[in-house]
Design a protein around this motif. Structure first.
Motif, PDB file in Angstrom:
ATOM      1  N   GLY A 389       0.797  -1.224   0.000  1.00 53.03           N
ATOM      2  CA  GLY A 389       0.000   0.000   0.000  1.00 53.03           C
ATOM      3  C   GLY A 389       0.828   1.272   0.000  1.00 53.03           C
ATOM      4  N   TRP A 390       2.159   1.139   0.123  1.00 51.25           N
ATOM      5  CA  TRP A 390       3.018   2.322   0.217  1.00 51.25           C
ATOM      6  C   TRP A 390       3.021   3.114  -1.088  1.00 51.25           C
ATOM      7  N   LEU A 391       3.211   2.442  -2.218  1.00 44.28           N
ATOM      8  CA  LEU A 391       3.280   3.151  -3.492  1.00 44.28           C
ATOM      9  C   LEU A 391       1.932   3.779  -3.838  1.00 44.28           C
ATOM     10  N   THR A 392       0.863   3.097  -3.514  1.00 43.06           N
ATOM     11  CA  THR A 392      -0.470   3.660  -3.758  1.00 43.06           C
ATOM     12  C   THR A 392      -0.642   4.969  -3.008  1.00 43.06           C
ATOM     13  N   ASP A 393      -0.210   4.995  -1.755  1.00 44.94           N
ATOM     14  CA  ASP A 393      -0.345   6.213  -0.962  1.00 44.94           C
ATOM     15  C   ASP A 393       0.623   7.295  -1.442  1.00 44.94           C
ATOM     16  N   LEU A 394       1.831   6.906  -1.860  1.00 42.27           N
ATOM     17  CA  LEU A 394       2.788   7.876  -2.378  1.00 42.27           C
ATOM     18  C   LEU A 394       2.222   8.599  -3.592  1.00 42.27           C
ATOM     19  N   LEU A 395       1.543   7.855  -4.478  1.00 37.87           N
ATOM     20  CA  LEU A 395       1.043   8.437  -5.723  1.00 37.87           C
ATOM     21  C   LEU A 395      -0.376   8.979  -5.598  1.00 37.87           C
ATOM     22  N   ARG A 396      -0.972   8.901  -4.429  1.00 36.40           N
ATOM     23  CA  ARG A 396      -2.347   9.376  -4.268  1.00 36.40           C
ATOM     24  C   ARG A 396      -2.507  10.849  -4.640  1.00 36.40           C
ATOM     25  N   PRO A 397      -1.574  11.749  -4.276  1.00 34.63           N
ATOM     26  CA  PRO A 397      -1.767  13.168  -4.646  1.00 34.63           C
ATOM     27  C   PRO A 397      -1.436  13.479  -6.102  1.00 34.63           C
ATOM     28  N   VAL A 398      -0.893  12.525  -6.855  1.00 36.91           N
ATOM     29  CA  VAL A 398      -0.435  12.804  -8.216  1.00 36.91           C
ATOM     30  C   VAL A 398      -1.626  13.087  -9.137  1.00 36.91           C
ATOM     31  N   GLU A 399      -1.539  14.209  -9.855  1.00 40.96           N
ATOM     32  CA  GLU A 399      -2.626  14.623 -10.746  1.00 40.96           C
ATOM     33  C   GLU A 399      -2.339  14.305 -12.210  1.00 40.96           C
ATOM     34  N   THR A 400      -1.113  13.887 -12.521  1.00 37.50           N
ATOM     35  CA  THR A 400      -0.718  13.581 -13.895  1.00 37.50           C
ATOM     36  C   THR A 400      -0.773  12.074 -14.119  1.00 37.50           C
ATOM     37  N   ARG A 401      -0.435  11.663 -15.343  1.00 33.95           N
ATOM     38  CA  ARG A 401      -0.256  10.241 -15.635  1.00 33.95           C
ATOM     39  C   ARG A 401       1.222  10.034 -15.950  1.00 33.95           C
ATOM     40  N   PRO A 402       2.036   9.865 -14.920  1.00 37.32           N
ATOM     41  CA  PRO A 402       3.485   9.859 -15.124  1.00 37.32           C
ATOM     42  C   PRO A 402       3.989   8.547 -15.708  1.00 37.32           C
ATOM     43  N   VAL A 403       5.247   8.585 -16.154  1.00 40.49           N
ATOM     44  CA  VAL A 403       5.984   7.371 -16.478  1.00 40.49           C
ATOM     45  C   VAL A 403       6.561   6.839 -15.173  1.00 40.49           C
ATOM     46  N   LEU A 404       6.268   5.594 -14.851  1.00 41.94           N
ATOM     47  CA  LEU A 404       6.788   4.978 -13.638  1.00 41.94           C
ATOM     48  C   LEU A 404       8.017   4.157 -14.000  1.00 41.94           C
ATOM     49  N   VAL A 405       9.164   4.534 -13.422  1.00 40.57           N
ATOM     50  CA  VAL A 405      10.432   3.869 -13.699  1.00 40.57           C
ATOM     51  C   VAL A 405      10.892   3.177 -12.421  1.00 40.57           C
ATOM     52  N   ALA A 406      11.137   1.871 -12.523  1.00 41.58           N
ATOM     53  CA  ALA A 406      11.536   1.103 -11.339  1.00 41.58           C
ATOM     54  C   ALA A 406      12.779   0.294 -11.656  1.00 41.58           C
ATOM     55  N   HIS A 407      13.676   0.233 -10.668  1.00 41.02           N
ATOM     56  CA  HIS A 407      14.923  -0.504 -10.841  1.00 41.02           C
ATOM     57  C   HIS A 407      14.950  -1.731  -9.938  1.00 41.02           C
ATOM     58  N   SER A 408      15.275  -2.893 -10.522  1.00 39.86           N
ATOM     59  CA  SER A 408      15.559  -4.127  -9.784  1.00 39.86           C
ATOM     60  C   SER A 408      14.440  -4.486  -8.802  1.00 39.86           C
ATOM     61  N   LEU A 409      14.716  -4.454  -7.510  1.00 36.90           N
ATOM     62  CA  LEU A 409      13.720  -4.838  -6.503  1.00 36.90           C
ATOM     63  C   LEU A 409      12.454  -3.994  -6.599  1.00 36.90           C
ATOM     64  N   ALA A 410      12.586  -2.705  -6.947  1.00 38.71           N
ATOM     65  CA  ALA A 410      11.425  -1.825  -6.986  1.00 38.71           C
ATOM     66  C   ALA A 410      10.459  -2.191  -8.102  1.00 38.71           C
ATOM     67  N   CYS A 411      10.866  -3.075  -9.004  1.00 36.33           N
ATOM     68  CA  CYS A 411       9.935  -3.532 -10.036  1.00 36.33           C
ATOM     69  C   CYS A 411       8.745  -4.256  -9.408  1.00 36.33           C
TER      70      CYS A 411
END
Length: 563
Positions: A389-411
């Motif tokens: 649930g951490w990433l969901t809460d981190l991106l909750r205020p985001v108003e755009t449709r960003p490119v999500l870039v993740a490395h290794s474990l963060a995938c």
């Protein structure tokens, strides 16, 4: 433009802030520096301060020889501040140099006032000189000598006695306590629970100092400039610990006991002990002056926590302060280090092991668009906590449709978020996705775990994670690996990293299946020295290993942000 004000010690922490304040007010300022003025002008430019009214002068107050007859206001911020100084070394700058400034000021035809920076522990109520270190003894001697010389010469004098000054770039004094707290090296609070170490914000102090020359109408006056709302040290410690997501020490050691114990055991410099006091200070004159001019200190808790963010952002002085915004925020109940634009980012960048969000620095420089980056729970600078649930809460205020870039474990969290919220993203970029690559053997994972728990140095960490697979120009030790090594040395950090590695390894098949179901456009990026073991369309960066954001930021940025 002839200078009307001069700031001795203009490149110092207090001096540069005063120079900035005076320039913003429209003064023509001469700032003295002991060597090259590039450090001062670069800092002022970074603060958006116009330089057209600035004159940089190379000068040493111990051998003062200047001709600036247009100056009317003299500010002495120059001092030698360090513990462990020899008495003569401390006296040369703090006593002789201060008297030289007064003698020089007496030659100015239109002198209005001298403002001398002293210290809040110079009052007669402090300990005897025999118990003081060379620095504090010299400042106490200077306070009395400056007063006497100003009376002798008939010079209008304002003495500022600031407490511990906090703000971006202050890495001395109380900053050591904050550093020990963050690194988990503060098992007990030195000095007892009622110790009062007052602080003052550097911006407020600069505004106060700038006003003294024009508005102080006394022949001689002294001002104790500090925030009386500063919590006692034990409460201050708990405030910052909660803000940074670390544990505060529960025990305290009285000053008397610290004096008797060897420094090798306590880790406390004996010269800092006089500052561990319960004394309070008469701020009445400073309060009246500030009220008359409408000067207000920032809220004390905000000033302290903002300063803590600045310290962590600059790795406690090990790296330059990065551009903001940055700081600790609560994300899904976790004290999380967040940098960048949390509302309208074009890109969201998630780091892998064993790095933190600072590992994207050179990629961010090349993207040329708003970016949001954060340290994963329990890793880097963030406090411990679950990632669900951490990433969901981190991106909750985001108003755009960003490119999500993740490395290794963060995938792992990135892929789960993309599957659950395809409408929130424009694209998903997986860099060196570990779940699609050859798994490390059980033996190598155990060996890495053992090395991590032994808190390996940065150079060995760089070799272990394969940074030497990059081009020949890539150093074995980078700021990113140095920061990672420092973070892994914090209590519990290595164990949390090992647990994250094991959890990710256990979900390899589940993540492969989830990748097939994701409807968001996905691009997989790997280094030629770090290929996939499955048949998937990939973009390969020639010569890169597992960390292309460190070794090949240009190539990775071009892939992440195609023209």
């Amino acid at each position: 433009m002839q200078p009307d004000s001069i700031v001795f010690g203009g490149a110092g922490f207090i001096g540069r802030s005063l120079v900035a304040e005076l320039l913003r007010q429209g003064h023509a300022v001469a700032a003295t520096v002991r060597s090259d003025g590039e450090r001062l002008t670069s800092w002022l430019t970074g603060q958006g301060v116009p330089l057209d009214g600035l004159t940089v002068v190379q000068s040493d107050i111990t051998r003062l020889d200047l001709r600036l007859p247009s100056v009317r206001d003299v500010y002495n911020c120059a001092a030698r501040f360090a513990f462990g100084l020899g008495l003569e070394e401390a006296r040369a700058a703090n006593v002789t140099g201060a008297l030289n400034v007064l003698d020089w000021a007496a030659t100015l035809p239109d002198l209005r006032r001298v403002v001398h920076i002293s210290g809040y522990r110079v009052s007669d109520s402090g300990p005897s000189d025999e118990r003081l270190g060379a620095y504090e003894a010299s400042k106490k001697e200077a306070d009395a000598a400056v007063r006497a010389r100003a009376r002798e010469l008939g010079i209008p004098l304002s003495i500022a006695n600031p407490a511990t000054v906090i703000g971006p770039g202050q890495y001395l004094g109380l900053a050591d306590t904050v550093s020990d707290l963050w690194h988990g090296r503060l098992p007990a609070l030195p000095g007892g629970r009622d110790v009062f170490v007052p602080v003052v914000d550097v911006g407020y102090l600069a505004a106060f100092l700038a006003a003294l020359a024009e508005h102080d109408d006394e022949r001689e006056n002294a001002y104790w400039i500090l925030d009386d709302r500063t919590p006692v040290l034990s409460h201050l410690d708990r405030l910052l610990a909660a803000h940074m997501g670390v544990r505060a020490p529960r025990l305290s050691v009285p000053v008397g006991l610290l004096r008797r114990l060897p420094r090798a055991l306590t880790g406390v410099d004996p010269e800092t002990l006089p500052f561990l006091s319960t004394d309070r200070y008469d701020t009445a004159s400073a309060d009246i002056f500030a009220k008359r001019l409408g000067l207000r200190m920032p809220p004390i808790e905000a000033a302290l926590t903002t300063w803590a963010d600045d310290l962590v952002a600059a790795r406690f002085g090990a790296t330059p302060t990065p551009p903001g915004p940055y700081g600790y925020q609560t994300v899904a109940g976790v004290r999380t280090w967040v940098a960048g634009d949390r509302e309208r980012p074009a890109y969201v960048l998630l780091h892998g092991l064993p790095l933190d969000s600072g590992s994207w620095e050179h990629v961010i420089d090349r993207l040329g668009a708003p970016v949001l980056a954060a340290d994963l729970p329990g890793l880097g600078r963030s406090g411990p906590g679950p990632i669900g649930g951490w990433l969901t809460d981190l991106l909750r205020p985001v108003e755009t449709r960003p490119v999500l870039v993740a490395h290794s474990l963060a995938c792992l969290p990135a892929l789960q978020y993309a599957a659950a919220h395809p409408d929130r993203l424009s694209r998903l970029v997986l860099v060196a996705p570990a779940f699609l690559q050859a798994p490390a053997s059980r033996l190598s994972r155990s060996r890495l775990a053992a090395l991590l728990l032994r808190r390996m140095p940065a150079a060995r960490l760089a070799r272990t994670i394969g940074l030497t697979e990059g081009p020949a120009t890539t150093p074995a030790t980078t700021p990113a690996t140095t920061a990672a090594a420092a973070s892994l040395a914090r209590p519990g950090a290595a164990r949390r990293m090992i647990a994250a590695m094991r959890a990710s390894h256990a979900m390899r098949q589940e993540l492969r299946e989830l990748l097939d179901r994701v409807s968001v456009p996905v691009e997989i990026v790997v280094g030629s020295a770090d290929p996939l073991t499955v048949d998937r369309p990939v973009t390969t960066i020639d010569g890169a290993g597992h960390y292309p954001q460190l070794t090949h930021p240009d190539e990775l940025a071009r892939i992440v942000a195609p023209v």
